[in-house]
Write an enzyme that holds these catalytic residues in place. Structure first.
Site, PDB file in Angstrom:
ATOM      1  N   GLU A 154       0.797  -1.244   0.000  1.00 52.55           N
ATOM      2  CA  GLU A 154       0.000   0.000   0.000  1.00 52.55           C
ATOM      3  C   GLU A 154       0.823   1.284   0.000  1.00 52.55           C
ATOM      4  OE1 GLU A 154      -2.744  -0.429   3.279  1.00 52.55           O
ATOM      5  OE2 GLU A 154      -3.724  -2.156   2.379  1.00 52.55           O
ATOM      6  N   GLU A 259      -6.080 -10.860  -1.464  1.00 55.63           N
ATOM      7  CA  GLU A 259      -6.891 -10.669  -0.244  1.00 55.63           C
ATOM      8  C   GLU A 259      -8.368 -10.669  -0.607  1.00 55.63           C
ATOM      9  OE1 GLU A 259      -5.503  -7.339   2.125  1.00 55.63           O
ATOM     10  OE2 GLU A 259      -3.412  -7.751   1.679  1.00 55.63           O
TER      11      GLU A 259
END
Ligand code: GLA
Length: 370
Positions: A154, A259
């Site tokens: 991220e 995910e």
């Protein structure tokens, strides 16, 4: 063999396949690996229901929290390897492809990581040294056992620019390349990944494509992009999903869905962010399915999963792994994000561990591909 014995054999085979329903890992054998993020009670084999599902259905695992900085390295001079050791041992016992998650992230990293012993911000060199030592210790400990690492998690904003994290502010842009170099030095054979959410949105995807191009131009060893895949019922569209996979595959790296889950509850704020800090308050209508998911919603989720997997299967040459973020609906972080204490239904197994209609629809996409 006589026609009669062939017929009997056929009947026998049909009854065997009926007795043993398809599993995800068998259905997608030869297409891509299928995995789940697992929690501590699962890798310590204290969750009998979850563990049965994990062993039967998956051939790759990710650690939900055990390898994040705050868990494995809570103090400057102290590592907490015990849970991670159990995680890796669990993966080896079940012959899993074992993922490490994650080395460098702005979240779930203690404040001391970025400070000296007076509480002042570290210098660039000191933070690079700290990053190096952490990666060397963690990747080095599981060298040859953890097969792939989320090296940087991220690093991008929604508009595709670099997130102004303490990593960026103190070290500068090259913190990403350095993290990959340190990980490669610690285990030259491990696969190394950049992992992020919302890369299906054009601005953020463009930023990630530029980032990967820069890393490749510097010969930084990056194996794959991780598309987190914290999806909603109508986002990303199949077309967005497809063009995202194409954009990264064109750079000569693999694509993993890392995910995956599908949020079926109403959003209270606009946008598609999976930013863990983007929490909001609940309202009367924000938790509508406490008594169970109505059949129409259950069927819609099954169709949504089929839509996504049809894209994944189509791009099987570029995709090596699909990992769900959790095993059963009861395990999912989406019961507490972006609003705490809701009842969500984002995965393929219900709270009792039974396969949902979405499980069957996912399996059917594999059958059509073969
Ligand atoms: C991000 C992180 C994961 C996890 C999820 C939510 O996607 O990469 O480790 O924290 O948020 O649980």
């Amino acid at each position: 063999m006589s026609p009669k014995s062939i017929a009997i054999l056929g009947l026998l085979m049909a009854s065997v396949s009926h007795a043993q329903p398809a599993t995800l890992k068998d259905a997608f054998q030869g297409i891509f690996r299928i995995g789940a993020a697992i929690n501590q009670s699962q890798f310590e084999e204290k969750d009998a229901r979850g563990d049965t599902i994990i062993a039967a259905q998956f051939n790759t695992i990710s650690p939900e929290n055990a390898l994040k900085w705050e868990s494995i390295h809570p103090r400057l001079d102290g590592y907490n390897f015990d849970p991670a050791d159990h995680y890796v041992a669990f993966g080896e016992k079940y012959k899993m492809f074992i993922i490490g998650h994650c080395l460098v992230w702005h979240s779930q990293a203690p404040r001391w990581v970025f400070q000296d012993d007076q509480g002042s911000p570290l210098t660039r060199d000191a933070l690079l040294q700290r990053m190096h030592d952490h990666i060397q210790a963690v990747v080095g400990r599981y060298k040859g056992r953890i097969a792939g690492w989320d090296v940087v998690n991220e690093a991008l904003n929604e508009d595709g620019t670099l997130r102004k994290s303490l990593w960026l502010n103190i070290i500068g842009e090259d913190y990403i390349a350095k993290a990959f170099q340190f990980a490669h030095e610690a285990d030259p054979k491990a696969e190394l990944y950049y992992n992020d959410y919302s890369l299906e949105n054009e601005a953020k995807r463009t930023g990630a494509v530029e980032l990967i191009k820069k890393l490749k131009a510097q010969s930084i060893p990056i194996t794959a992009i991780g598309l987190q895949g914290h999806d909603q019922m109508n986002w990303p569209t199949a077309a967005q999903q497809a063009s995202t996979i194409e954009a990264f595959a064109a750079l000569g790296i693999k694509v993993n869905i890392t995910e995956l889950d599908v949020d079926v509850l109403p959003r209270t704020a606009p946008g598609t962010s999976a930013d863990v800090s983007a929490t909001s308050a609940g309202s009367a209508g924000s938790n509508p399915y406490t008594a169970g998911l109505p059949d129409a919603a259950q069927q819609a989720l099954a169709r949504r999963y089929a839509e996504l997997f049809n894209v994944f299967v189509k791009y099987r040459a570029s995709i090596t792994r699909i990992t769900f973020w959790g095993v059963t609906d009861g395990d999912s972080w989406l019961n507490n994000f972006p609003i705490r204490g809701r009842t969500n239904y984002p995965l393929l197994f219900d709270r009792e561990g039974k396969p949902k209609p979405a499980f069957t629809s996912v399996i059917s996409t594999a059958k059509e591909a073969k």
